[in-house]
Scaffold this motif. Sequence first.
Motif, mmCIF file in Angstrom:
data_model
loop_
_atom_site.group_PDB
_atom_site.id
_atom_site.type_symbol
_atom_site.label_atom_id
_atom_site.label_comp_id
_atom_site.label_asym_id
_atom_site.label_seq_id
_atom_site.Cartn_x
_atom_site.Cartn_y
_atom_site.Cartn_z
ATOM 1 N N GLN A 229 0.905 -1.291 0.036
ATOM 2 C CA GLN A 229 0.039 -0.070 -0.147
ATOM 3 C C GLN A 229 0.846 1.171 0.229
ATOM 4 O O GLN A 229 0.431 2.128 -0.551
ATOM 5 C CB GLN A 229 -0.863 0.041 1.361
ATOM 6 C CG GLN A 229 -1.978 -0.737 1.067
ATOM 7 C CD GLN A 229 -2.837 -0.946 2.549
ATOM 8 O OE1 GLN A 229 -3.265 0.045 2.913
ATOM 9 N NE2 GLN A 229 -3.058 -2.427 2.882
ATOM 10 N N GLU B 258 3.827 1.542 -1.098
ATOM 11 C CA GLU B 258 4.423 1.653 -2.492
ATOM 12 C C GLU B 258 3.477 2.269 -3.533
ATOM 13 O O GLU B 258 3.773 2.852 -4.245
ATOM 14 C CB GLU B 258 5.068 0.313 -2.959
ATOM 15 C CG GLU B 258 5.808 0.276 -4.154
ATOM 16 C CD GLU B 258 6.967 1.191 -4.362
ATOM 17 O OE1 GLU B 258 7.472 1.823 -3.262
ATOM 18 O OE2 GLU B 258 7.646 1.436 -5.315
ATOM 19 N N LEU B 259 2.160 1.516 -3.302
ATOM 20 C CA LEU B 259 1.183 2.005 -4.349
ATOM 21 C C LEU B 259 0.940 3.650 -4.194
ATOM 22 O O LEU B 259 1.005 4.427 -5.051
ATOM 23 C CB LEU B 259 -0.016 1.284 -4.151
ATOM 24 C CG LEU B 259 -1.103 1.599 -4.912
ATOM 25 C CD1 LEU B 259 -0.646 1.737 -6.609
ATOM 26 C CD2 LEU B 259 -2.429 0.684 -4.911
ATOM 27 N N LEU B 260 0.995 4.022 -2.881
ATOM 28 C CA LEU B 260 0.632 5.247 -2.516
ATOM 29 C C LEU B 260 1.748 6.326 -3.075
ATOM 30 O O LEU B 260 1.528 7.362 -3.718
ATOM 31 C CB LEU B 260 0.706 5.645 -0.984
ATOM 32 C CG LEU B 260 0.515 6.819 -0.475
ATOM 33 C CD1 LEU B 260 -0.640 7.449 -0.726
ATOM 34 C CD2 LEU B 260 0.649 6.589 1.236
#
Lengths: 154, 154
Positions: free
Chosen positions: B137, B139-141
Amino acid sequence: MTTTAPTSSAVRLAAETWESLFRSQVAVMRRLQAGAAFKKLPIKEYDVLFTLSRCPTGKLRLNEINDHVLLSQSSLSRLVDRLEKRGLVERSIAPDDGRGILLGLTAAGQELQKEIGREHIRDIAELVAPALTADEQRELLRLTEKLQAFVAHK
Amino acid sequence: MTTTAPTSSAVRLAAETWESLFRSQVAVMRRLQAGAAFKKLPIKEYDVLFTLSRCPTGKLRLNEINDHVLLSQSSLSRLVDRLEKRGLVERSIAPDDGRGILLGLTAAGQELQKEIGREHIRDIAELVAPALTADEQRELLRLTEKLQAFVAHK
DNA sequence: CCAAAATAGATGCATTTGCATGTATCACTG
DNA sequence: CAGTGATACATGCAAATGCATCTATTTTGG
């Protein structure tokens, strides 16, 4: 409080992740839909052509398409009307379900999808490729595919 | 062909990354907007309340909001009409620009945003937290923030 | 300083969308 | 098998949206 309850920081991280994903989507989409590619056809209509062009059989049920777009069932039906009227798609009765409609591209539909797609794909690359390294793109692809797969099967 | 021209595989990666991001967004959004949280207020209207609730000054210009939503300027103006009619927001003249409108939440608007937000945030966590680890999460952010920042300043 | 161009937001009008409903078909159960 | 409930898609009608335009204000350039 049980040990399986989500903590407030876990909830907050999920929310912030979603917010960031959503806003980045808005930022890119605003640019894409404003581009010259979509002078000939609105992006939502293009999306249906694109989806059909990408499926292995070349035909899809309306409800299958509907699972992947942000339109109500009735709005999708009407959007397909508009495409049909322009001769870009054709409806046929699904062979194994008398309630169902199979949608396929016409030759004109394929041609227009390719034409718009060439420009559209360039616009995408212009936005994404300078923003993220190839490895970052691959990671973003992996993470969003993972998220989508989970949500689709939930 | 120059050495700075994008290769077709680089273009393809960018396109596939965007497609995956977009589809995951659709998958999550379909779930969220169908939730009980949005029985009281459509999600696009909630989004304006949420954006106002999050800004440091508590007020925003219409054109600032408009830079971050997928609505035309006129549609946003009308959406704000609807919110104002329900007593959830108030318009005022911007102090430094006679053409401009500042939008702020009323107490009722704040209350409703909080109420809906509590349930909405739980729905988000239910979808995102089991799909991705906390590291994923984050990293996605990071990746989506990077993408958005680039597009916003392009 | 002044005129022209650009910008901000509201509004007219046509188009698109969503909720509710209807008809036909399919799936399930006793 | 028959009846019931669920599903697929079209359609009526109201609401939301987008393009074009308008008025007022601000910015720009000579």
